[in-house]
Scaffold this motif. Structure first.
Motif, PDB file in Angstrom:
ATOM      1  N   GLU A 185       5.799   9.250   1.936  1.00 30.79           N
ATOM      2  CA  GLU A 185       4.803   8.281   2.389  1.00 30.79           C
ATOM      3  C   GLU A 185       5.490   6.985   2.841  1.00 30.79           C
ATOM      4  N   TRP A 186       4.869   6.307   3.811  1.00 30.37           N
ATOM      5  CA  TRP A 186       5.330   4.988   4.219  1.00 30.37           C
ATOM      6  C   TRP A 186       4.677   3.948   3.321  1.00 30.37           C
ATOM      7  N   THR A 187       5.470   3.092   2.744  1.00 32.06           N
ATOM      8  CA  THR A 187       4.952   1.960   1.976  1.00 32.06           C
ATOM      9  C   THR A 187       4.866   0.759   2.909  1.00 32.06           C
ATOM     10  N   THR A 188       3.678   0.183   3.033  1.00 35.85           N
ATOM     11  CA  THR A 188       3.493  -0.992   3.881  1.00 35.85           C
ATOM     12  C   THR A 188       3.372  -2.237   3.017  1.00 35.85           C
ATOM     13  N   TYR A 189       3.772  -3.386   3.572  1.00 35.67           N
ATOM     14  CA  TYR A 189       3.753  -4.626   2.797  1.00 35.67           C
ATOM     15  C   TYR A 189       3.506  -5.807   3.718  1.00 35.67           C
ATOM     16  N   GLU A 213       0.840  -1.196   0.000  1.00 34.80           N
ATOM     17  CA  GLU A 213       0.000   0.000   0.000  1.00 34.80           C
ATOM     18  C   GLU A 213       0.875   1.246   0.000  1.00 34.80           C
ATOM     19  N   ARG A 214       0.420   2.241  -0.737  1.00 34.42           N
ATOM     20  CA  ARG A 214       1.049   3.559  -0.824  1.00 34.42           C
ATOM     21  C   ARG A 214       2.479   3.467  -1.376  1.00 34.42           C
ATOM     22  N   VAL A 215       2.572   3.353  -2.669  1.00 37.59           N
ATOM     23  CA  VAL A 215       3.866   3.319  -3.364  1.00 37.59           C
ATOM     24  C   VAL A 215       4.001   4.597  -4.177  1.00 37.59           C
ATOM     25  N   GLU A 216       5.090   5.337  -3.959  1.00 35.09           N
ATOM     26  CA  GLU A 216       5.345   6.577  -4.687  1.00 35.09           C
ATOM     27  C   GLU A 216       6.665   6.477  -5.436  1.00 35.09           C
ATOM     28  N   LEU A 217       6.633   6.809  -6.727  1.00 31.38           N
ATOM     29  CA  LEU A 217       7.830   6.831  -7.550  1.00 31.38           C
ATOM     30  C   LEU A 217       7.825   8.119  -8.371  1.00 31.38           C
ATOM     31  N   PRO A 218       8.881   8.940  -8.285  1.00 32.49           N
ATOM     32  CA  PRO A 218      10.059   8.810  -7.424  1.00 32.49           C
ATOM     33  C   PRO A 218       9.665   8.759  -5.941  1.00 32.49           C
ATOM     34  N   PRO A 219      10.555   8.204  -5.115  1.00 34.83           N
ATOM     35  CA  PRO A 219      10.232   8.012  -3.706  1.00 34.83           C
ATOM     36  C   PRO A 219       9.820   9.306  -3.015  1.00 34.83           C
ATOM     37  N   GLY A 220       8.730   9.226  -2.248  1.00 31.02           N
ATOM     38  CA  GLY A 220       8.254  10.375  -1.495  1.00 31.02           C
ATOM     39  C   GLY A 220       8.338  10.103   0.000  1.00 31.02           C
ATOM     40  N   ASP A 229       9.444 -21.892   3.446  1.00 30.16           N
ATOM     41  CA  ASP A 229       8.364 -20.917   3.541  1.00 30.16           C
ATOM     42  C   ASP A 229       8.898 -19.613   4.129  1.00 30.16           C
ATOM     43  N   GLY A 230       8.413 -18.497   3.572  1.00 27.00           N
ATOM     44  CA  GLY A 230       8.878 -17.205   4.060  1.00 27.00           C
ATOM     45  C   GLY A 230       7.771 -16.172   4.112  1.00 27.00           C
ATOM     46  N   ALA A 231       7.981 -15.139   4.928  1.00 33.71           N
ATOM     47  CA  ALA A 231       7.034 -14.034   5.049  1.00 33.71           C
ATOM     48  C   ALA A 231       7.814 -12.755   5.323  1.00 33.71           C
ATOM     49  N   PHE A 232       7.302 -11.646   4.799  1.00 32.79           N
ATOM     50  CA  PHE A 232       7.960 -10.350   4.969  1.00 32.79           C
ATOM     51  C   PHE A 232       6.864  -9.313   5.211  1.00 32.79           C
ATOM     52  N   ARG A 233       6.902  -8.691   6.393  1.00 29.03           N
ATOM     53  CA  ARG A 233       5.873  -7.727   6.769  1.00 29.03           C
ATOM     54  C   ARG A 233       6.528  -6.501   7.375  1.00 29.03           C
ATOM     55  N   GLY A 234       5.954  -5.334   7.081  1.00 30.47           N
ATOM     56  CA  GLY A 234       6.487  -4.127   7.685  1.00 30.47           C
ATOM     57  C   GLY A 234       6.179  -2.898   6.878  1.00 30.47           C
ATOM     58  N   ARG A 235       7.029  -1.884   7.044  1.00 30.36           N
ATOM     59  CA  ARG A 235       6.841  -0.637   6.318  1.00 30.36           C
ATOM     60  C   ARG A 235       8.202  -0.018   6.022  1.00 30.36           C
ATOM     61  N   THR A 236       8.273   0.714   4.908  1.00 31.08           N
ATOM     62  CA  THR A 236       9.502   1.374   4.482  1.00 31.08           C
ATOM     63  C   THR A 236       9.152   2.717   3.864  1.00 31.08           C
ATOM     64  N   ARG A 237       9.908   3.725   4.202  1.00 29.52           N
ATOM     65  CA  ARG A 237       9.781   5.022   3.540  1.00 29.52           C
ATOM     66  C   ARG A 237      10.840   5.062   2.443  1.00 29.52           C
ATOM     67  N   LEU A 238      10.394   5.023   1.203  1.00 32.09           N
ATOM     68  CA  LEU A 238      11.309   4.826   0.089  1.00 32.09           C
ATOM     69  C   LEU A 238      12.286   5.986  -0.099  1.00 32.09           C
ATOM     70  N   SER A 239      11.933   7.181   0.350  1.00 35.85           N
ATOM     71  CA  SER A 239      12.799   8.338   0.118  1.00 35.85           C
ATOM     72  C   SER A 239      14.119   8.246   0.877  1.00 35.85           C
ATOM     73  N   ASP A 240      14.113   7.655   2.082  1.00 35.82           N
ATOM     74  CA  ASP A 240      15.342   7.571   2.869  1.00 35.82           C
ATOM     75  C   ASP A 240      15.590   6.171   3.427  1.00 35.82           C
TER      76      ASP A 240
END
Length: 384
Positions: free
Chosen positions: A190-194, A181-188, A210-221
């Protein structure tokens, strides 16, 4: 007067129909061009089904890589559904409310320490004019893109590492499913959650992990708070990466992993919880060691009663320090974790040395010798 109003409404209706007809014909090419500008890579689309007001179904959608993997496929999917805000295109912004992706194949390629993928050009910093949505921005500057939600189902990601093996070592993640959710390109800002799950293919000799990846990342920094988990990872399949950590080789062995990770101010921090089992060593490091620790103690003394080796590794890595080497950071963390584990079991090791065979009650002298032998083994173990 009423007659004139009716004629005017008919004329406006005809004009509106004509405008919609023109938009319906031009919208697919407008979208293809907008996506190509946003990604900064060549895009081909087999067919686009457009439904008013902003629903698109793309078939045979392909994104091609640029140099140094020019013309290689970076992303491909037979069917891609988009909900686009058409009015945003007039503002030089590609605003996608929803993307549904099923059965896609993506390729990531690592060479010279750089990872190339279908979003790599879009993630590069853009000139201020492109970020602000200035209409004078050139196509080369890219088109800002905002995606509210991405849904993935049954996708595949192939990671080719040309740094660990010249012809490329492949890691394949299959059945990738989840949401972003909330993907901005170029990076802004906003927090991108996954929230993603998938399976790591490990050749024909082992079942997928088996694997899982959960969290949030701010793509700008790159500020991040995330949790990565994996179960049933087969050590022999990870040999090209293990060889960067230790010269020891394993014929068998599996591990489960939970990594609580964060990136703040350019510093990566993680608490790794690793549980190893079924370890079978083929070849140790020089001096019959593993991670600088005696292999005999590693495979016997530090395992718990159930036969598992459980480690907790705090890891810290300054991503801004170009001289820092992640493999050396990990090796040091393994050594510290093993030392802490031995220190926590030092009493048990000494007692086991005293009470070891023969089954008969040992003499006082024999008990003393075995105790000294146990203490000596612990001392040898801690020599790193």
């Amino acid at each position: 007067m009423l007659k004139k109003i009716i004629i005017l409404l008919i004329v406006l209706g005809i004009a509106a129909f004509a405008a919609l007809n023109v938009l319906s014909k031009n919208a697919p090419e407008l979208l293809r061009g907008a996506v190509e500008r946003a990604l900064g890579k060549r895009v081909t689309v087999g067919d686009i089904d457009y439904r008013w007001p902003g629903h698109f179904v793309l078939s045979r959608f392909v994104v091609y890589e640029d140099s140094p993997f020019a013309s290689e496929i970076a992303f491909a999917v037979d069917r891609l559904e988009l909900e686009v805000e058409m009015g945003a295109l007039r503002r030089q912004v590609l605003h996608i409310r929803r993307v549904d992706i099923a059965g896609a194949q993506a390729a990531l390629r690592k060479k010279g320490g750089v990872v190339y993928h279908f979003l790599s050009a879009a993630l590069r910093p853009s000139p201020p004019s492109a970020v602000s949505g200035d209409a004078s921005a050139t196509p080369a500057a890219g088109l800002p893109i905002r995606i509210d939600r991405v849904r993935l189902e049954g996708c595949e990601v192939r990671f080719m590492d040309y740094d660990v093996r010249q012809d490329g070592y492949a890691l394949v993640l299959e059945t990738l499913t989840g949401e972003l959710e909330r993907v901005e390109l170029p990076p802004g800002r906003e927090w991108t959650t996954y929230d993603l799950t998938g399976r790591l293919v490990q050749g024909r000799s082992a079942r997928p992990a088996d694997g899982a990846f959960r969290g949030r990342t701010r793509l700008s920094d790159a500020e991040t708070d995330a949790v990565l988990s994996a179960t049933g990872v087969w050590l022999p399949y990870m040999a090209p990466y293990l060889s960067r950590l230790t010269a020891a080789q394993f014929d068998e062995g599996r591990f489960d992993l939970r990594a609580d990770m964060s990136i703040s101010g350019g510093v990566y921090n993680a608490n790794l919880h690793i549980e190893l089992s079924q370890l079978h060593l083929r070849e140790a490091e020089p001096g019959d060691q593993v991670f600088g620790v005696g292999s005999e103690q590693l495979l016997s003394y530090v395992r718990d009663e159930s036969g598992y080796l459980r480690l907790r590794l705090p890891v810290q890595w300054d991503l801004r320090d170009a001289s820092a080497k992640p493999y050396e950071v990990l090796r040091s963390s393994f050594q510290r974790a093993l030392k802490d584990l031995v220190l926590s079991r030092i009493g048990t090791i000494a007692v086991e040395s005293v009470l070891k065979t023969p089954d008969t009650v040992p003499s006082k002298e024999a008990s003393k010798n075995r105790l000294e032998d146990g203490v000596e083994k612990v001392r040898d173990f801690l020599k790193f």
